[in-house]
Design an enzyme around this catalytic site. Structure first.
Site, short mmCIF file in Angstrom:
data_model
loop_
_atom_site.label_atom_id
_atom_site.label_comp_id
_atom_site.label_asym_id
_atom_site.label_seq_id
_atom_site.Cartn_x
_atom_site.Cartn_y
_atom_site.Cartn_z
N GLY A 1 0.86 -1.19 0.00
CA GLY A 1 0.00 0.00 0.00
C GLY A 1 0.87 1.20 0.00
N THR A 2 1.26 1.58 -0.92
CA THR A 2 2.48 2.35 -1.00
C THR A 2 2.21 3.81 -1.39
OG1 THR A 2 3.61 0.34 -1.69
CG2 THR A 2 4.73 2.43 -2.10
N VAL A 3 2.96 4.72 -0.75
CA VAL A 3 2.87 6.14 -1.07
C VAL A 3 4.25 6.62 -1.46
CG1 VAL A 3 2.41 8.45 -0.18
CG2 VAL A 3 0.94 6.54 0.49
N MET B 1 5.29 3.46 -7.54
CA MET B 1 4.69 2.56 -6.55
C MET B 1 4.15 1.31 -7.24
SD MET B 1 2.51 5.52 -4.62
CE MET B 1 2.31 6.52 -6.10
N SER C 1 5.18 2.23 2.84
CA SER C 1 4.14 1.28 2.47
C SER C 1 3.84 0.31 3.61
CB SER C 1 4.57 0.46 1.24
OG SER C 1 3.60 -0.51 0.93
#
Length: 386
Positions: free
Chosen positions: A205-207, A287, A224
Site C-alpha cells: 500500500g504504497t505512497v 509505486m 508502504s
C-alpha cells in the site's frame, strides 16, 4: 474526502476483507476504515479521531511513544491478546539505518537506488544488463521492448533468489552489479523470449513523494504497509494499521530470504534518484509492489534513451512481467509492438485496468534551476508548487 481511485481500491479491500477476515483481531479494521458498514464512496469524508490522537502523541514525544511509550504498550498488548509475536523489546531495540545508496552509470546519467534489503538493485541490474546489448540493433520498437523485458526478467529472477537482509546475503551487491556478471547475464538474451532461471554471481500500500526546493534540496521518499491496508490488524484506540512486510519472507530454511527473528525481509519499496556529472538531477519513484523495479526501468529508459520529459515518460504505455514468458500490457500499448513481441515467444496479455502497472512521480532539475514535474495518470495524483 476520498478521491476516485482511492475509493475504488478501498471498496475492493473491503469486499476481500469482508469475505476473509472473520476473526476478532480484524474487527478494529472494520470499525476504523468502514465505520458505516461499508467502504466510503468517492467524495465522502473519512476521518479517524484515534489516528489524529496518535499523530499528536508521536509529535509530542518526538516519536518515542511509538517505540517505548503509551503507543508501544498498546501495540504490544494487541499483539499478545491475539497471538502475535511482537513484544516490547522488538520496538525498543529498533533503530533506522543510514545507508549508502547504490548507483550505476547508464547513458549520461547515474541512477541511484537504496541497497538491500530493498529491491532497488533489480532496476540497476536490469540497466546494467541492458547497457551490454541495448544499442546493438538501434531502437527498433520491438527490439527496444524485447530486450527491456528480458533484462528485467533476468534481474528480477536474480533479485528474488539472492536479495535479503545484507547480513544474510550469500552474494554481494557489488557482485550482482559488476560489469562481468551483467555481461554474463546479457548473453542469455536472444531473439526469443526466455524462461529465466537465477544465475550465480560472484560471492562476496504504497505512497511515493518527490519534493524539491529552490535551494537545491531534493527528497525521494516512499512508505508502504504492503498489499493495501497491510495486515488488516488495527491497534485499538490508535488507528494504527499494522504492516505485513513479513509476507515477502520465504519458509524454505535454505533460502537466503528465509524467515528469521530480527531479520529484515526482501521488500519492494524503493525511492530512486538521478545524477549527472556528480550533480543532482532529481528524484523519481514508481509505486506498485514488484512492479516498482519494472516501472523504474521503463521510466528511466524513456527519459534517458528516448529523451522524453517526465510527464511523457509516465504517460507512456507500460508492460509488466508476470512469470515465465507471460507479459501483461496496458490496453493502449501499441498493438503492432505487442504482436511483434508475441512472435518472439512472449505470451502477451492485454489488461483493461491500469492499476497493476505502477504509479509514479518525477521531479527533474534543469541546469538553469527550473524544476520539471511529472505525475501519474493512472491514479489520483498531484503536482504542487509553492
Amino acid at each position: 474526502p476520498l478521491s476516485p481511485v482511492l475509493a475504488r481500491n478501498w471498496a475492493r479491500a473491503y469486499r476481500v476483507y469482508s469475505e476473509n477476515l472473520k476473526n476478532e483481531e480484524f474487527k478494529e479494521w472494520f470499525s476504523t476504515f468502514a465505520p458505516g458498514g461499508r467502504a466510503p464512496n468517492p467524495g465522502e469524508i473519512w476521518s479517524s479521531k484515534n489516528m489524529a490522537n496518535t499523530l499528536e502523541e508521536i509529535a509530542s514525544t518526538n516519536g518515542k511513544s511509538f517505540y517505548e511509550g503509551e503507543l508501544a504498550e498498546k501495540i504490544v498488548a494487541a499483539s499478545e491478546q491475539f497471538g502475535g509475536f511482537l513484544r516490547g523489546d522488538d520496538l525498543e531495540d529498533y533503530s533506522p539505518q543510514w545507508v549508502k545508496p547504490l548507483g550505476i552509470d547508464y547513458g549520461r546519467y547515474r541512477v541511484w537506488e537504496i541497497p538491500p534489503n530493498g529491491q532497488g538493485m533489480v532496476a540497476l541490474m536490469a540497466l546494467g544488463i541492458l547497457d551490454q546489448v541495448a544499442n546493438e540493433d538501434g531502437f527498433a520498437p520491438d527490439e527496444f521492448y524485447h530486450k527491456e523485458i528480458e533484462a528485467l526478467k533476468l534481474a528480477l529472477t536474480d533479485g528474488m533468489a539472492h536479495i535479503t537482509d545484507p547480513e544474510y546475503m550469500q552474494v554481494t551487491p557489488e557482485g550482482l552489479l559488476s560489469g562481468d556478471y551483467c555481461e554474463q547475464r546479457s548473453r542469455l538474451i536472444g531473439r526469443r523470449a526466455l524462461d529465466p532461471k537465477p544465475g550465480q554471481p560472484p560471492a562476496g500500500g504504497t505512497v511515493y513523494l518527490a519534493a524539491a526546493d529552490g535551494d537545491g534540496n531534493m527528497v525521494s521518499f516512499i512508505q508502504s504497509n504492503f498489499m493495501g491496508f497491510g495486515s488488516g490488524v488495527v491497534i485499538p484506540e490508535t488507528g494504527i494499521s499494522m504492516q505485513n512486510r513479513g509476507f515477502s519472507f520465504q519458509l524454505d530454511h535454505n533460502h537466503p530470504n528465509a524467515l528469521a527473528g530480527g531479520k529484515r525481509t526482501f521488500h519492494t519499496i524503493i525511492p530512486g534518484f538521478l545524477t549527472r556529472d556528480e550533480q543532482p538531477v532529481g528524484p523519481f519513484g514508481v509505486m506498485g509492489g514488484y512492479m516498482q523495479t519494472q516501472g523504474h526501468l521503463q521510466v528511466v529508459r524513456k527519459m534517458i534513451d528516448l529523451n522524453l520529459n517526465p510527464q511523457a515518460a509516465l504517460d507512456a504505455p507500460r508492460w509488466q512481467w508476470i512469470e515465465g514468458k507471460k507479459v501483461a500490457v496496458e490496453k493502449d500499448f501499441p498493438e503492432h509492438i505487442a504482436l511483434a513481441l508475441a512472435d518472439r515467444g512472449h505470451q502477451i496479455e492485454v489488461r483493461l485496468e491500469t492499476g497493476s502497472f505502477g504509479r509514479g512521480q518525477i521531479i527533474l532539475r534543469e541546469r538553469n534551476g527550473v524544476l520539471v514535474g511529472g505525475t501519474e495518470p493512472r491514479t489520483d495524483s498531484h503536482i504542487a508548487s509553492y
